[in-house]
Enzyme design. Structure first.
Site, PDB file in Angstrom:
ATOM      1  N   HIS A  94       1.010 -43.852  43.495  1.00 13.59           N
ATOM      2  CA  HIS A  94       2.419 -43.938  43.885  1.00 13.59           C
ATOM      3  C   HIS A  94       3.041 -45.314  43.692  1.00 13.59           C
ATOM      4  CE1 HIS A  94       6.248 -43.129  45.782  1.00 13.59           C
ATOM      5  NE2 HIS A  94       6.029 -44.070  46.692  1.00 13.59           N
TER       6      HIS A  94
ATOM      7  N   ASN B  53       5.684 -37.147  45.324  1.00 10.95           N
ATOM      8  CA  ASN B  53       7.018 -36.888  45.867  1.00 10.95           C
ATOM      9  C   ASN B  53       8.033 -36.455  44.816  1.00 10.95           C
ATOM     10  OD1 ASN B  53       6.468 -39.807  45.294  1.00 10.95           O
ATOM     11  ND2 ASN B  53       8.686 -39.972  45.522  1.00 10.95           N
ATOM     12  N   HIS B  54       7.723 -36.638  43.516  1.00  5.58           N
ATOM     13  CA  HIS B  54       8.641 -36.195  42.457  1.00  5.58           C
ATOM     14  C   HIS B  54       8.241 -34.832  41.873  1.00  5.58           C
ATOM     15  CE1 HIS B  54      10.981 -39.814  42.464  1.00  5.58           C
ATOM     16  NE2 HIS B  54       9.948 -40.582  42.193  1.00  5.58           N
TER      17      HIS B  54
END
Length: 259
Positions: free
Chosen positions: A176, A67-68
């Site tokens: 994650h 997600n980054h």
């Protein structure tokens, strides 16, 4: 055949863990291929071209993301060209980069690496279950050694994906959450599984972040600036042994190295 999957690399301590250890691990463990999650490699958020090149030189063969992936905007033109950096495949059509790639090891075996993102407590992307079905259909006649990095928050979603893909891929490994789980196993149909590989980064931290800032935020419920912690590092990974002729996993073992 033996493959190492490294948990989320966080900031300078995570990079140092690879610089200090990966070349020796490749020799000691007789590794054929190394996959690392690099989405936190640049100050805890994203990755840059310079950092990617530095870590490729340590012995990483391919980076998965999460997600980054877009936090460092300068990565966008690089990720368009560099197929060894794989972003989650379930981003919408037209997103820069690729969600999977096929590589060839030094022994001549072909190997696919797929990056997929979960949706529970995460950004709403396309369905990861349907998306990975599409990918497996695309590559079914090209490769039978398939590694999946499932970058997800919820344990239930990761476990469900493990059972969904059992017997269809070589390994399903979660990333994650930055905490290594103790549930590594070979599932009944021959796929290696672990809910989360863990974190390669600062040991004395809150999942990589300076402890005081996180504690203050929990207590005050006010915004705090989060920075990557300093100090000793840890290196979290899993070693997966497999039959290269059919892609079936034979063993999965956790790695937890401290500085």
């Amino acid at each position: 055949m033996r493959v190492l999957m490294i948990g989320d690399i966080v900031g300078r301590p995570g990079r140092k863990a690879l610089l200090d250890n990966l070349q020796a691990l490749r020799k000691e463990l007789k590794l054929d291929f190394v996959i690392a999650n690099g989405e936190n490699a640049a100050a805890g958020h994203g990755i840059t071209k310079e950092i990617a090149k530095q870590l490729f030189a340590t012995g990483v063969d391919v980076f998965t993301m999460g997600n980054h992936v877009w936090n460092k905007k300068e990565i966008i033109p690089y990720i368009e060209k560099e197929k060894r950096i794989i972003r989650p495949a379930n981003y919408p059509p037209g997103t820069p980069g690729v969600g999977y790639s096929i590589f060839e090891t030094q022994l001549g075996y072909k190997l696919a690496v797929i990056n997929i993102s979960g949706r529970i407590f995460m950004q709403e992307l396309d369905c990861p279950f349907r998306k990975i079905d599409e990918i497996l259909l695309e590559i079914q006649d090209k490769v039978n050694i398939i590694f999946v990095d499932f970058h997800a928050e919820a344990t239930s979603e990761k476990v469900a994906m493990g059972w969904y893909l059992d017997g269809r891929v070589t390994a399903i490994c979660g990333t994650h959450t930055h905490v290594q789980t103790a549930d590594e196993r070979i599932l009944p149909e021959g796929s290696a599984y672990i809910t989360d590989i863990g974190m390669t980064g600062p040991r004395d931290s809150v999942i990589g972040v300076c402890t005081n800032a996180v504690i203050e935020k929990f207590i005050s419920q006010m915004p705090r600036r989060f920075e990557v912690a300093d100090g000793d590092y840890q290196l979290n990974a899993v070693v997966i042994d497999l039959n290269p002729e059919n892609g079936v996993a034979k063993n999965i073992q956790r790695v937890f190295n401290l500085e």
